[in-house]
Design an enzyme around this catalytic site. Structure first.
Site, PDB file in Angstrom:
ATOM      1  N   SER A  14      -7.665  -5.475  -5.232  1.00  0.00           N
ATOM      2  CA  SER A  14      -8.630  -5.991  -4.319  1.00  0.00           C
ATOM      3  C   SER A  14     -10.053  -6.012  -5.074  1.00  0.00           C
ATOM      4  O   SER A  14     -10.230  -5.310  -5.869  1.00  0.00           O
ATOM      5  CB  SER A  14      -8.865  -5.480  -3.086  1.00  0.00           C
ATOM      6  OG  SER A  14      -9.476  -4.041  -3.237  1.00  0.00           O
ATOM      7  N   GLU A  44     -12.475  -4.522  -3.794  1.00  0.00           N
ATOM      8  CA  GLU A  44     -13.004  -3.288  -3.634  1.00  0.00           C
ATOM      9  C   GLU A  44     -12.242  -2.323  -4.583  1.00  0.00           C
ATOM     10  O   GLU A  44     -12.947  -1.041  -4.737  1.00  0.00           O
ATOM     11  CB  GLU A  44     -12.787  -3.015  -2.199  1.00  0.00           C
ATOM     12  CG  GLU A  44     -13.689  -3.520  -1.198  1.00  0.00           C
ATOM     13  CD  GLU A  44     -13.286  -5.168  -0.850  1.00  0.00           C
ATOM     14  OE1 GLU A  44     -14.112  -6.116  -1.145  1.00  0.00           O
ATOM     15  OE2 GLU A  44     -12.270  -5.535  -0.634  1.00  0.00           O
ATOM     16  N   ASN A  45     -11.162  -2.698  -4.949  1.00  0.00           N
ATOM     17  CA  ASN A  45     -10.407  -1.313  -5.795  1.00  0.00           C
ATOM     18  C   ASN A  45     -11.050  -1.295  -7.079  1.00  0.00           C
ATOM     19  O   ASN A  45     -10.960  -0.211  -7.559  1.00  0.00           O
ATOM     20  CB  ASN A  45      -9.025  -1.957  -6.235  1.00  0.00           C
ATOM     21  CG  ASN A  45      -8.088  -1.979  -4.895  1.00  0.00           C
ATOM     22  OD1 ASN A  45      -7.197  -2.657  -4.974  1.00  0.00           O
ATOM     23  ND2 ASN A  45      -8.275  -1.106  -4.080  1.00  0.00           N
ATOM     24  N   TRP A  46     -12.264  -1.727  -7.376  1.00  0.00           N
ATOM     25  CA  TRP A  46     -13.161  -1.622  -8.640  1.00  0.00           C
ATOM     26  C   TRP A  46     -13.844  -0.078  -8.550  1.00  0.00           C
ATOM     27  O   TRP A  46     -14.231   0.558  -9.455  1.00  0.00           O
ATOM     28  CB  TRP A  46     -13.903  -2.627  -9.065  1.00  0.00           C
ATOM     29  CG  TRP A  46     -13.545  -3.956  -9.260  1.00  0.00           C
ATOM     30  CD1 TRP A  46     -13.664  -4.941  -8.656  1.00  0.00           C
ATOM     31  CD2 TRP A  46     -12.777  -4.435 -10.543  1.00  0.00           C
ATOM     32  NE1 TRP A  46     -12.876  -5.850  -9.049  1.00  0.00           N
ATOM     33  CE2 TRP A  46     -12.437  -5.828 -10.507  1.00  0.00           C
ATOM     34  CE3 TRP A  46     -12.646  -3.617 -11.866  1.00  0.00           C
ATOM     35  CZ2 TRP A  46     -11.849  -6.293 -11.504  1.00  0.00           C
ATOM     36  CZ3 TRP A  46     -11.794  -4.239 -12.833  1.00  0.00           C
ATOM     37  CH2 TRP A  46     -11.608  -5.486 -12.652  1.00  0.00           C
ATOM     38  N   ASP A  93       0.844  -1.168  -0.126  1.00  0.00           N
ATOM     39  CA  ASP A  93      -0.155   0.107   0.011  1.00  0.00           C
ATOM     40  C   ASP A  93       1.075   1.405   0.039  1.00  0.00           C
ATOM     41  O   ASP A  93       1.943   1.258   0.397  1.00  0.00           O
ATOM     42  CB  ASP A  93      -0.930   0.002   1.312  1.00  0.00           C
ATOM     43  CG  ASP A  93      -1.985   0.813   0.952  1.00  0.00           C
ATOM     44  OD1 ASP A  93      -2.582   1.364  -0.169  1.00  0.00           O
ATOM     45  OD2 ASP A  93      -2.707   1.319   2.151  1.00  0.00           O
ATOM     46  N   GLY A 133      -0.049   5.395  -4.531  1.00  0.00           N
ATOM     47  CA  GLY A 133      -0.705   6.807  -4.604  1.00  0.00           C
ATOM     48  C   GLY A 133      -0.175   7.947  -4.029  1.00  0.00           C
ATOM     49  O   GLY A 133       0.053   9.144  -4.692  1.00  0.00           O
TER      50      GLY A 133
END
Ligand code: IPE
Ligand code: IPE
Ligand code: MG
Length: 241
Positions: free
Chosen positions: A65, A67-69, A20, A23
């Site tokens: 993940s 959720e990363n969509w 992580d 960004g």
């Protein structure tokens, strides 16, 4: 510690990494988030090569993940391209280090060309005997467990046959050992849906280093830290006195 000293102290069999901070690394440099992902891939290759050199049996990298969509289409598209082109163009990297590729996550939910590259990379490296590098792509631990339970039900497993072992075997890769050491970079102290079942007794290391800045030196230090932990698995350690 040198490589040989580290090996002599006993290595974790399975290391999981939540990579992580890409960004934020880019933002600090006034670059687009995608530049952070590109640099993150360089870090991932460095660490996988270091793991192979040490003789770590399994390393799982949280790459994308379920959720990363939710992210901007541009960022998601860039990540899918990066994954696909890396798997296609850098096969030499895996040969050089004898690395076997595997995948966990919902394969069917990925773009077809990405699915194809994952399947090819697995096939092309299936006889390699070095480190197994498991890429968690479109991976969510809850999703993996739900899909596993569905497999058990559709194969007619009876309730008396539901055990920790049958549930483990229903997961995406049936016979991988639990995660011994879980490293998360980027400063957040959470699992974000990563290997909930397999991390039941993992040792956790949370690092403030942003993933693109994470290097072999810190990786060695984290393994050394792991070697100083006392793992009890719920038992009371034997007293010497
Ligand atoms: C991790 O870095 C890479 C992926 C989740 C694909 P992030 O993109 O989450 O970076 P931060 O957390 O925003 O800095
Ligand atoms: C976890 O990082 C997923 C990957 C590293 C691939 P995130 O950046 O998506 O996690 P949250 O949103 O901060 O929990
Ligand atoms: Mg993040």
């Amino acid at each position: 510690m040198t490589k040989d000293e580290l090996i002599a102290q006993g290595l974790p069999e399975h290391i999981g990494i939540i990579m992580d901070g890409n960004g934020r690394w880019a933002k600090k440099r006034m670059l687009p988030r995608t530049a952070g992902h590109k640099q993150g891939l360089t870090s991932a290759k460095k660490i996988v090569a270091a793991a192979a050199e040490l003789g770590i049996k399994y390393i799982t990298l949280y790459t994308f993940s379920t959720e990363n969509w939710k992210r901007a289409q541009e960022e998601v598209g860039y990540l899918m391209n990066l994954i696909r082109s890396h798997l296609r163009a850098e096969f030499d990297f895996y040969i050089k280090h004898g690395i076997k590729i595997d995948h966990i996550g919902n394969l069917a939910g990925l773009p077809e060309d990405v699915q194809k590259e994952i399947i090819n990379a697995k096939k092309d490296t299936e006889n390699f005997t070095g480190t197994t590098c498991i890429l968690a792509i479109n991976y969510g631990s809850r999703d993996e467990i739900v899909r596993g339970v569905k497999k058990l039900i559709s194969s007619g497993t009876k309730s008396e046959d539901i055990t920790e072992e049958t549930i483990s075997k229903s997961l995406d890769i049936p016979n991988i050992p639990d995660v011994d050491l879980l490293i998360r970079t980027g400063g957040e102290k959470r699992l974000s849906n990563f290997m909930l079942w397999q991390c039941a007794y993992s040792e956790f290391i949370f690092s403030d280093t942003l993933w693109p800045d994470y290097d072999e030196k810190e990786f060695y230090k984290d393994i050394e830290d792991f070697q100083h932990r006392t793992r009890r698995f719920g038992a009371v350690p034997e007293q010497n006195s």
